[in-house]
Each structure stands twice: as structure tokens, then as C-alpha cells.
Enzyme design. Structure first.
Site, mmCIF file in Angstrom:
data_model
loop_
_atom_site.group_PDB
_atom_site.id
_atom_site.type_symbol
_atom_site.label_atom_id
_atom_site.label_comp_id
_atom_site.label_asym_id
_atom_site.label_seq_id
_atom_site.Cartn_x
_atom_site.Cartn_y
_atom_site.Cartn_z
ATOM 1 N N ASP A 179 36.858 45.801 41.886
ATOM 2 C CA ASP A 179 36.198 44.674 41.345
ATOM 3 C C ASP A 179 35.040 44.702 40.637
ATOM 4 O O ASP A 179 34.467 43.839 39.877
ATOM 5 C CB ASP A 179 36.251 43.576 42.534
ATOM 6 C CG ASP A 179 37.409 42.308 42.868
ATOM 7 O OD1 ASP A 179 37.946 42.081 42.160
ATOM 8 O OD2 ASP A 179 37.489 42.421 43.957
ATOM 9 N N LYS A 237 49.242 40.005 42.218
ATOM 10 C CA LYS A 237 48.579 41.282 42.363
ATOM 11 C C LYS A 237 49.674 42.430 42.862
ATOM 12 O O LYS A 237 49.787 43.450 41.921
ATOM 13 C CB LYS A 237 47.280 41.400 43.220
ATOM 14 C CG LYS A 237 46.169 40.916 42.189
ATOM 15 C CD LYS A 237 44.832 40.714 43.137
ATOM 16 C CE LYS A 237 43.933 39.550 42.409
ATOM 17 N NZ LYS A 237 42.867 39.249 43.377
ATOM 18 N N GLN A 241 39.551 39.649 48.734
ATOM 19 C CA GLN A 241 39.930 38.357 47.996
ATOM 20 C C GLN A 241 38.931 37.515 48.258
ATOM 21 O O GLN A 241 38.661 36.977 49.469
ATOM 22 C CB GLN A 241 41.126 37.923 48.229
ATOM 23 C CG GLN A 241 41.911 36.721 47.416
ATOM 24 C CD GLN A 241 42.080 36.729 46.027
ATOM 25 O OE1 GLN A 241 42.584 38.142 45.617
ATOM 26 N NE2 GLN A 241 41.544 35.959 45.239
#
Ligand code: GUN
Length: 296
Positions: A121, A54, A98
Site C-alpha cells: 500500500d 483483490k 484493509q
């Protein structure tokens, strides 16, 4: 005839080039650099790889990234304090915690604490609700990548039978909502499907999957989808990333399904590269929202 392989790597590169241009334009107009903060708790090796990917992808398109590492022994309260400080930080536009989080941390509380405007997200219940009502703020990265893959290969789901294998909050559920709706933002041709969600308790599973025009496998079981489960000519999207003795394999038995399907995504090099690409898009959108830009 063998299926056409849907190359996610090449498509991801193309979309990232588009994102890079949009980021440059945004920076030019706003004098603000879109910034993503990733929070990584503990030492999970797969998570370390994802987070590194990322960071690299952000760099490629001109997005700033921050990595906030926290020890495995962190408490829910410590993590909540970290999320809160990132929520308050006007230099941070997108926040990504995460997953998976270590045992003992209340993941639901952490994800709920992320500001909905920074929730790249799309895990916050407010953002999930907006998707279900057909007026999304952010689209979750993997389902968004899949819809991009379908749209840009002129694969329509309008009026078609779609089977989603798996009912996770990250992929299965939002994917089903997006494809069953009228338009999730990419046009009516990648929506308006008759969607069936299958899971571990589904009876006569192969019968259902074999009727699907588009089959999306997101159950985390290596080579679960066999040739007999696929309708000839169907589009098969493999979301699985399973680490096995023979390396990385998807949820689809690629070589068995290749002669049957019409389109098939490989693992690796299929959906994976698009997931991170959509994270970049979401970070730019988050920066637009927070600078009061017109959202198109
Ligand atoms: N771990 C596996 N997939 C994801 C994802 O899409 N987002 C986050 N935050 N963690 C993940």
C-alpha cells in the site's frame, strides 16, 4: 465538444495482461509465486467487496492471495501479532491491512508495523519518505493508477497546473508529491507539475480549481465538482466512490462536467479498476525485492 472518457476498465485489463506475463516470467526464473496477504478485521460490507475484488484480480494474473479474517473485537495487540507473523513469513511478499479498521484499533501503529519491503500500500512512513525524496520503493495504488492513466493517454502534467482536491494520506498527499517531483518512475511527462492541494479550509476553491489543467478530486463528497469549477478542456480525474440513493457516484458531477472537460474519468470504471491493478504490480515488485531480483 464533450470530453473524452478515460476508460479505466479497459486500461486495467491491458495492464493486468502485462502483469500476468511478468508474473509468469518471475515464477519461471525464481520458482516462487508472488503472494499477497490481506488482513480483514470485522465485517464492513464495502471492505468485504474490495477484498474479494483483490483476490479475484490476483488469481487473474497468477499471484497467490491469502485472506486473514479477524473479528471486529480484535485488539491492537492481536493485530500487531498477526502483522508480525506475516512479516516473518517468507512465503508472504505483500501485506495489505484493509482500511478502515474498527474503532478502538490504533491504525497508525498497525500500518507502521508492516515491513517496508512488504508494504504494497506504500503507507509505511519509510515508503512515504522515499516518495517525497523522489526515489520511491512502492507507489501507493490509487495515485499510481492515476499516473498510469495519464501516461498511457499521453496527458502531460509537465509544467502544467494540477489541483489535487483532498489531502488524505492514501491519495491527496502522495499524489501531490508524485506530480510535483521530477519523475516518480513513469517519466518526466507525468511529473513536474505546479501542484496546489485544496481541502476543507481552502478559500476561493472554485477559483483555484478553474485554473487547473488537471483536476484530481479525492474528497469523498458526491458530485462536489461542478461545471463552473472546471477549466474548459481540462483533464478531470474522479477518485470518489460515494454510495448514495442513486447508486455509486464520484466526487465530480459527471454529466455537468462532461461538456466542459477535455478528458474525464467515469465512476465506476475509471480510477477504481486501476487501483487494484497497481496492487498486483506492487505485489510482484515486493516478491522481486524479497528474492533479491534486479529491480528495473
Ligand atoms: N481502504 C480504502 N482504500 C484502501 C487502500 O488503498 N488500501 C487499504 N489497505 N485499504 C483501503
Amino acid at each position: 465538444m464533450a470530453a473524452t472518457i478515460l476508460d479505466g476498465k479497459t486500461l486495467a485489463r491491458k495492464i493486468q495482461n502485462e502483469t500476468k506475463e511478468s508474473v509468469a516470467e518471475f515464477v519461471d526464473q525464481q520458482q516462487v509465486t508472488p503472494t499477497l496477504a490481506a488482513v480483514l478485521v470485522g465485517e464492513d460490507p464495502a471492505s468485504q467487496v474490495y477484498v474479494r475484488n483483490k483476490e479475484r484480480a490476483c488469481k487473474r494474473v497468477g499471484i497467490d492471495s491469502q485472506l486473514h479474517r479477524m473479528p471486529e473485537s480484535s485488539t491492537t495487540d492481536e493485530l500487531l501479532a498477526k502483522v508480525d507473523s506475516l512479516n516473518q513469513d517468507s512465503a508472504v511478499h505483500g501485506i495489505l491491512v484493509q482500511l478502515p479498521l474498527p474503532n478502538g484499533i490504533d491504525a497508525r501503529r498497525i500500518l507502521d508495523a508492516v515491513s517496508p519491503d512488504k508494504d504494497v500500500d506504500a503507507f509505511h512512513p519509510g515508503n512515504v519518505g522515499l516518495i517525497s525524496q523522489g526515489r520511491p520503493r512502492f507507489l501507493p495504488c490509487t495515485p499510481h493508477g492515476i499516473v498510469q492513466m495519464l501516461a498511457r493517454n499521453q496527458i502531460s502534467t509537465d509544467g502544467k497546473r494540477v489541483v489535487v482536491l483532498g489531502r488524505s494520506d492514501i491519495v491527496g498527499k502522495p499524489m501531490a508529491m508524485m506530480l510535483a517531483g521530477r519523475d516518480c518512475g513513469l517519466g518526466s511527462s507525468v511529473a513536474n507539475a505546479t501542484v496546489t492541494v485544496c481541502h476543507s479550509r481552502t478559500q476561493n476553491l472554485a477559483e483555484l480549481t478553474a485554473a487547473a489543467d488537471v483536476l484530481i478530486a479525492a474528497i469523498g463528497q458526491p458530485k462536489f465538482v461542478t461545471a463552473a469549477m472546471v477549466k474548459p478542456g481540462a483533464t478531470v480525474i474522479d477518485v470518489g466512490i460515494n454510495r448514495t440513493d442513486e447508486g455509486l457516484v464520484g466526487d465530480v458531477d459527471f454529466h455537468a462536467v462532461l461538456p466542459v472537460a477535455g478528458y474525464l474519468t467515469p465512476v465506476p470504471g475509471g480510477v477504481g479498476p486501476l487501483t487494484v491493478t497497481m496492487l498486483l504490480e506492487n505485489t510482484l515488485l515486493a516478491a522481486r525485492i524479497q528474492t533479491g531480483c534486479q529491480i528495473d
